[in-house]
Scaffold this active site. Structure first.
Site, PDB file in Angstrom:
ATOM      1  N   LYS A  22       8.387   5.938  -3.186  1.00  0.00           N
ATOM      2  CA  LYS A  22       9.507   5.117  -3.672  1.00  0.00           C
ATOM      3  C   LYS A  22       9.227   4.657  -5.094  1.00  0.00           C
ATOM      4  O   LYS A  22      10.058   4.819  -5.983  1.00  0.00           O
ATOM      5  CB  LYS A  22       9.679   3.920  -2.727  1.00  0.00           C
ATOM      6  N   ARG A  91       9.390  -4.157  -0.973  1.00  0.00           N
ATOM      7  CA  ARG A  91       9.441  -3.032  -0.021  1.00  0.00           C
ATOM      8  C   ARG A  91       8.150  -2.229  -0.017  1.00  0.00           C
ATOM      9  O   ARG A  91       7.517  -2.074  -1.053  1.00  0.00           O
ATOM     10  CB  ARG A  91      10.572  -2.066  -0.382  1.00  0.00           C
ATOM     11  N   GLY A 100      10.750   3.545   7.924  1.00  0.00           N
ATOM     12  CA  GLY A 100      10.934   2.383   8.795  1.00  0.00           C
ATOM     13  C   GLY A 100       9.676   1.923   9.512  1.00  0.00           C
ATOM     14  O   GLY A 100       9.751   1.101  10.411  1.00  0.00           O
ATOM     15  N   MET A 102       6.963   0.455   8.128  1.00  0.00           N
ATOM     16  CA  MET A 102       6.299  -0.743   7.590  1.00  0.00           C
ATOM     17  C   MET A 102       7.354  -1.788   7.241  1.00  0.00           C
ATOM     18  O   MET A 102       8.535  -1.596   7.472  1.00  0.00           O
ATOM     19  CB  MET A 102       5.471  -0.346   6.379  1.00  0.00           C
ATOM     20  N   ARG A 335      14.657  10.706  -3.523  1.00  0.00           N
ATOM     21  CA  ARG A 335      13.483  11.484  -3.126  1.00  0.00           C
ATOM     22  C   ARG A 335      13.959  12.907  -2.834  1.00  0.00           C
ATOM     23  O   ARG A 335      15.161  13.132  -2.651  1.00  0.00           O
ATOM     24  CB  ARG A 335      12.816  10.889  -1.894  1.00  0.00           C
ATOM     25  N   HIS A 451      -1.541  30.064  31.786  1.00  0.00           N
ATOM     26  CA  HIS A 451      -1.056  31.427  31.966  1.00  0.00           C
ATOM     27  C   HIS A 451       0.434  31.511  31.630  1.00  0.00           C
ATOM     28  O   HIS A 451       0.876  32.371  30.869  1.00  0.00           O
ATOM     29  CB  HIS A 451      -1.315  31.857  33.413  1.00  0.00           C
ATOM     30  N   SER A 783     -13.171  40.477  16.431  1.00  0.00           N
ATOM     31  CA  SER A 783     -11.881  39.801  16.554  1.00  0.00           C
ATOM     32  C   SER A 783     -12.143  38.477  17.261  1.00  0.00           C
ATOM     33  O   SER A 783     -12.689  38.464  18.369  1.00  0.00           O
ATOM     34  CB  SER A 783     -10.903  40.662  17.367  1.00  0.00           C
ATOM     35  N   CYS A 851      -7.366  37.150  17.363  1.00  0.00           N
ATOM     36  CA  CYS A 851      -6.283  37.512  18.275  1.00  0.00           C
ATOM     37  C   CYS A 851      -6.007  36.401  19.296  1.00  0.00           C
ATOM     38  O   CYS A 851      -5.223  36.594  20.209  1.00  0.00           O
ATOM     39  CB  CYS A 851      -6.556  38.843  18.962  1.00  0.00           C
ATOM     40  N   TYR A 871      -7.207  40.136   9.095  1.00  0.00           N
ATOM     41  CA  TYR A 871      -5.878  40.082   9.717  1.00  0.00           C
ATOM     42  C   TYR A 871      -5.800  38.980  10.764  1.00  0.00           C
ATOM     43  O   TYR A 871      -6.817  38.494  11.256  1.00  0.00           O
ATOM     44  CB  TYR A 871      -5.508  41.432  10.355  1.00  0.00           C
TER      45      TYR A 871
HETATM   46  C1  PEP Z   1      -8.960  34.659  23.449  1.00  0.00           C
HETATM   47  O1  PEP Z   1      -9.803  34.231  24.238  1.00  0.00           O
HETATM   48  O2  PEP Z   1      -8.633  34.081  22.403  1.00  0.00           O
HETATM   49  C2  PEP Z   1      -8.259  35.923  23.743  1.00  0.00           C
HETATM   50  C3  PEP Z   1      -7.434  36.461  22.877  1.00  0.00           C
HETATM   51  O3  PEP Z   1      -8.457  36.441  24.972  1.00  0.00           O
HETATM   52  P1  PEP Z   1      -7.699  35.934  26.294  1.00  0.00           P
HETATM   53  O4  PEP Z   1      -6.710  34.885  25.864  1.00  0.00           O
HETATM   54  O5  PEP Z   1      -7.078  37.132  26.877  1.00  0.00           O
HETATM   55  O6  PEP Z   1      -8.833  35.382  27.068  1.00  0.00           O
END
Ligand code: PEP
Ligand code: MG
Length: 913
Positions: A22, A91, A100, A102, A335, A451, A783, A851, A871
């Site tokens: 502000k 303010r 809002g 403070m 702002r 899961h 990975s 991954c 990656y």
């Molecule tokens: C992990 O553990 O990050 C992974 C990619 O394998 P999963 O989730 O299949 O155990």
């Protein structure tokens, strides 16, 4: 001597860290020559001193006094002078938005004398007393710490006595009485009188605003928004202007573009004869800003000009608050405005078109979370829909369907053309067909990496999990949520973005973007659809040009692989093979587990081989020319066997009836009992399976190798890579690799086709990360399986903890976000850094990716860019998000480098990263 107070004319927007948003923006507008009521800002640094020591800096009081003197000279009036008082607002204003959260104190300077001066004309008498009683009330609660409800009770008492239905019907004598009773209340409760000295009032208000940084509301908000606790707030002190002085006065808010759609134009609301607070609180109905053109054309034209000047100056959508006092326009705040995801892309790309910013800068103005939001269908809600349950928003989007309670019913009904929502306490691999068939999945247990959540996100399917209020009763085929009972077949709407289950079928709006990605990034012909898609298209192209990280997908069917490719994936970073062992193949897996001798086992594996080969052939075809990382089987084998309790009950029932139990059931039960583990996630899974179940690795590798041969002979360019899960020590990898090499050589000899399938490993256990240098001797690539790495580093069971106690942990501030959602840089991230450094030191050029679920999480993508991964791999639906964030991460690095080269230091943004 430190400077703790800056006049508006001395500051600028580059001083946000010191003056707060502000203060910095008021200073900027002042410097631009816009009509800003004069004032000054007390710095965040002064607040930090106060917070650290409990005392304000010694020189602060004098500095405020000097700046007040300047303000008074300019106004030609003294603060709180008896005849025509100068009044100020006090303010809060932090360097990050905390709307809002403070405190604010208005009309500072009013006392028993100046109230008479303010109300010297008859028309203003009521206004003056109303302002005074508000000040006493606000000051009493905020500065002097009196319980606010006591003022409310006292006010209600007077209203009842005088039969006044609301505040506006109180007359001057009523207001005088109320003010007096408020002052008495303060004296009674604190032993101190409401201060009549205006300078004392101002000092008290400044300290109270400092202290409000640590108010409960503010602390909670910071924790939720991941704002650092030690930033402190600035305090702006500004001459009051009044929008409630009659019909030629009023207050409003304005945006330089539509914050909902991004379209250029003048948007906003105006409320004649009102203060800014009335506009924001919504107590009275505002009129569209355009009406100001008729009500006060001069002010409207001026406002229009100021807005254009601000947008050009800030090079972005500005959000403005203004007041008109007696026909004179004052700018009270500006702002860079908040906006919807659609508007963010639209505005960034328009500004690039207009030459205001470059398209690369436009990339810095959007984010992956916004893109994800745009990719999911959403409910066109009226806000009046009935919420029947709440849970964790595990996979975003909107879906409507009839509730069903098991996978088979989901498949049956979906097969008959019905849309269904699968409701389970939790899901297992068994529920996969039902999840595929359903529009959405709702579970009462499990968190964001349960899961249900992981699989649903992978499929781009809506999921709400951990809805603890939902109790599924499979026997009566209904679920209860509070007092409501929902029988099977009832239609509900599931909002995976907000974690809500709503009653009935709420109408939905489809995502134009998903169609666009599904067409491989070709723009729609329809102009309206194009308007929605084009900004994303342009900015994403820029991200692709800027990024260093490649983006692969986690996919395990040819369909998902093909879709991922259309969404821009540059290969598959994780093909989980366990899903290929389910459905009608399960008896073959059971046969393999129950096999009594090598011949039986080889027969079962032999039956699985052509099926696996066909899977891999399809995936390699869909990803022709791009890498496909196929992971050997990971989950414990008993996940492929029937449920232990179910089997036990079935055999016991048969025995109780005097019948001999089915021998297959008996054998299965024995196997299930033999394989039962208390902690299966730490048990016989991953590479351990490959080393103890004879023939399993050989079968899977042969399937991969033969698929490569098939694709090569068909003229394709298959690029399979074999990945070993859950490796702890290089010895495990060495042993599996010997087996892999043996099979690859055999297939190569049999077919005459040279096979080049790099073998690498997942790094998903702390030991693997800490011995990465050794492991890299055997691994062609790493990975990071950050799901398991997070689970094992923290000692958190990934399937249980999020629903069990993470909400308490988040509330208590143990961490600001679940480490399963955003990578924990300090702990898990440290292991990643070590493994990258030691892995590459042992094997220069080692390919490294991630991954785990974090591969598609915007903030985590920046981390993976920073640590130098090659990656990230994520579910197909998150591929565009990862592409965008990888581009943004590269941009940030080049920005940092530019700052470093210039010898400067990047200013901390104030966010905890
Ligand atoms: C992990 O553990 O990050 C992974 C990619 O394998 P999963 O989730 O299949 O155990
Ligand atoms: Mg894992």
């Amino acid at each position: 001597m430190s400077t703790y107070v800056y006049d508006f004319a001395e500051g600028g927007r580059d001083m946000v860290g010191l003056l707060g948003n502000k203060g910095a923006n008021l200073a900027e507008m002042t410097r631009m020559g816009l009509p800003v009521p004069p004032g000054f800002t007390v710095t965040t640094e002064a607040c930090r001193v106060f917070l650290a020591s409990g005392e304000p800096p010694t020189e602060l009081r004098d500095q405020i006094r000097d700046h007040l003197a300047v303000l008074e000279r300019g106004a030609g009036r003294r603060l709180g002078q008896a005849d025509d008082p100068l009044l100020v607002s006090v303010r809060s204003g932090a360097s990050v938005s905390m709307p809002g959260m403070m405190e604010t104190v208005l009309d500072v300077g009013l006392n028993d004398y100046s109230v008479l001066g303010l109300g010297k004309t008859h028309e203003r008498e009521r206004f003056a007393w109303d302002s005074y009683r508000r000040l006493v009330q606000m000051y009493g609660t905020t500065v002097m710490g009196v319980d606010g409800s006591l003022f409310e009770a006292s006010l209600t008492g007077v209203k009842e006595q005088h039969h006044a239905p609301d505040d506006s019907t109180l007359d001057v004598p009523d207001l005088i009485r109320i003010t007096e009773s408020f002052k008495d209340l303060i004296l009674e409760r604190t032993g101190r009188a409401f201060p009549q000295d205006p300078a004392e009032q101002l000092w008290g208000a400044v300290l109270a605003v400092f202290a409000s940084w640590n108010g409960e509301r503010a602390r909670l908000y910071r924790r939720r928004e991941r704002i650092a606790d030690d930033l402190g707030t600035a305090v702006t002190v500004q001459r009051m202007v009044f929008g409630n002085l009659g019909p030629d006065s009023g207050s409003g808010v304005a945006f330089t573009r539509d914050p909902a759609t991004g379209r250029p134009g003048v948007y906003g609301d105006y409320l004649p004869s009102a203060q800014g607070e009335d506009v924001v609180s919504g107590v009275r109905n505002t009129v569209p800003l355009q009406e100001l053109a008729t009500l006060d054309p001069t002010s409207f034209t001026q406002l229009h000009e100021h807005m254009a000047a601000l947008e050009t100056h800030y090079r972005d959508l500005c959000d403005i608050e203004f007041t008109i006092e007696g026909g004179r326009l004052w700018m009270l705040q500006t702002r860079v405005g908040k906006r919807t995801a659609q508007a963010a892309f639209g505005i960034a790309s328009q500004l690039a078109d207009e030459g205001v910013i470059t398209i690369r800068q436009a990339l810095g103005r959007v984010d992956g979370a916004g893109l994800a939001q745009l990719m999911f269908p959403r409910f066109d809600t009226t806000g009046t829909d009935t919420v029947i349950a709440r849970g964790i928003p595990a996979s975003p989007g909107a879906a409507v369907g009839a509730v069903v309670f098991d996978s088979a019913e989901a498949v049956r009904r979906a097969g008959a053309g019905e849309k269904v929502v699968l409701v389970r306490n939790e899901t297992t691999a068994d529920d996969l067909p039902g999840m595929v068939a359903a529009q959405a999945v709702l579970t009462s247990h499990g968190g964001k990496t349960s899961h249900a959540a992981v699989v649903a996100r992978g499929m781009g399917k809506v999921c709400v999990c951990g809805a603890e209020g939902v109790v599924v009763d499979g026997r009566t085929r209904c679920f209860t949520a509070g007092r409501l009972t929902v029988p099977e077949g009832t239609v509900v709407s599931v909002d995976g973005s907000r974690g809500l289950v709503l009653r009935g079928a709420v109408p939905m709006v489809d995502s134009e973007l998903v169609h666009y990605f599904d067409r491989g990034g070709r723009l729609p012909d329809d102009p309206a659809a194009q308007e929605a898609v084009l900004p994303v298209h342009r900015i994403l192209q820029e991200a692709d040009a800027a990024r260093r990280l490649e983006v692969r997908a986690n996919a395990d069917t040819p369909q998902d692989a093909a879709r991922a490719r259309r969404f821009g994936a540059q290969g598959i970073g994780l093909c989980r093979t366990e899903h290929m062992f389910l459905g009608d193949r399960r008896p073959l897996v059971e046969a393999m587990i129950l096999a009594e001798g090598a011949a039986d086992r080889d027969a079962a594996l032999g039956a699985l081989l052509p099926l696996q080969r066909a899977d891999f052939t399809g995936i390699l075809k869909a990803m022709d020319g791009l890498p496909v990382t196929i992971r050997l089987l990971d989950p414990p084998l008993h996940e492929f066997l029937p449920d232990r309790t179910e089997l036990a009950v079935r055999t016991a029932r048969q025995e109780a009836l005097g019948a001999a139990p089915d021998p297959r059931d008996t054998a299965l039960l024995a196997a299930v009992n033999r394989m039962h583990e208390e902690n299966p996630m730490l048990g016989l899974r991953g590479v351990r399976l490959g080393l103890v179940v004879p023939g399993l690795v050989a079968m899977q590798v042969r399937a991969v190798a033969e698929a490569v041969v098939t694709r090569s002979r068909a003229g394709g360019d298959p690029r399979a890579e074999i990945m070993v899960p859950l490796v702890d020590t290089v010895e495990e990898l060495r042993l599996v690799k010997q087996e892999v090499d043996r099979v690859l050589t055999a297939v190569s000899t049999e077919t005459g086709v040279a096979l080049e399938c790099p073998v690498g490993t997942m790094i998903e256990l702390p030991r693997a990360a800490l011995t990465a240098g050794r492991i890299a001797e055997e691994a062609r690539f790493f990975s990071f399986g950050t799901n398991d790495l997070t689970q094992t580093t923290w000692g958190f069971s990934r399937d249980d903890v999020e629903a069990a106690f993470f909400s308490a942990y988040l509330d208590k501030g143990v961490f600001p976000v679940s480490p399963f959602e955003t990578i924990d840089r300090e702990g898990v991230g440290r292991l990643v850094r070590i493994a990258v450094a030691e892995g590459r030191a042992a094997r220069p050029g080692l390919q490294i990716g991630v991954c785990g679920e974090h591969g598609g999480d915007p903030s985590s993508v920046h981390f993976f860019h920073d640590v130098g991964l090659d990656y990230v791999s994520c579910s197909p639906f998150r591929v565009p998000v990862a592409r965008l964030e990888a581009g943004r991460a590269a941009l940030e690095t080049s920005g940092r480098e530019a700052v470093d080269h210039a010898g400067g230091r990047a200013v901390p943004a104030g966010r905890v990263r």
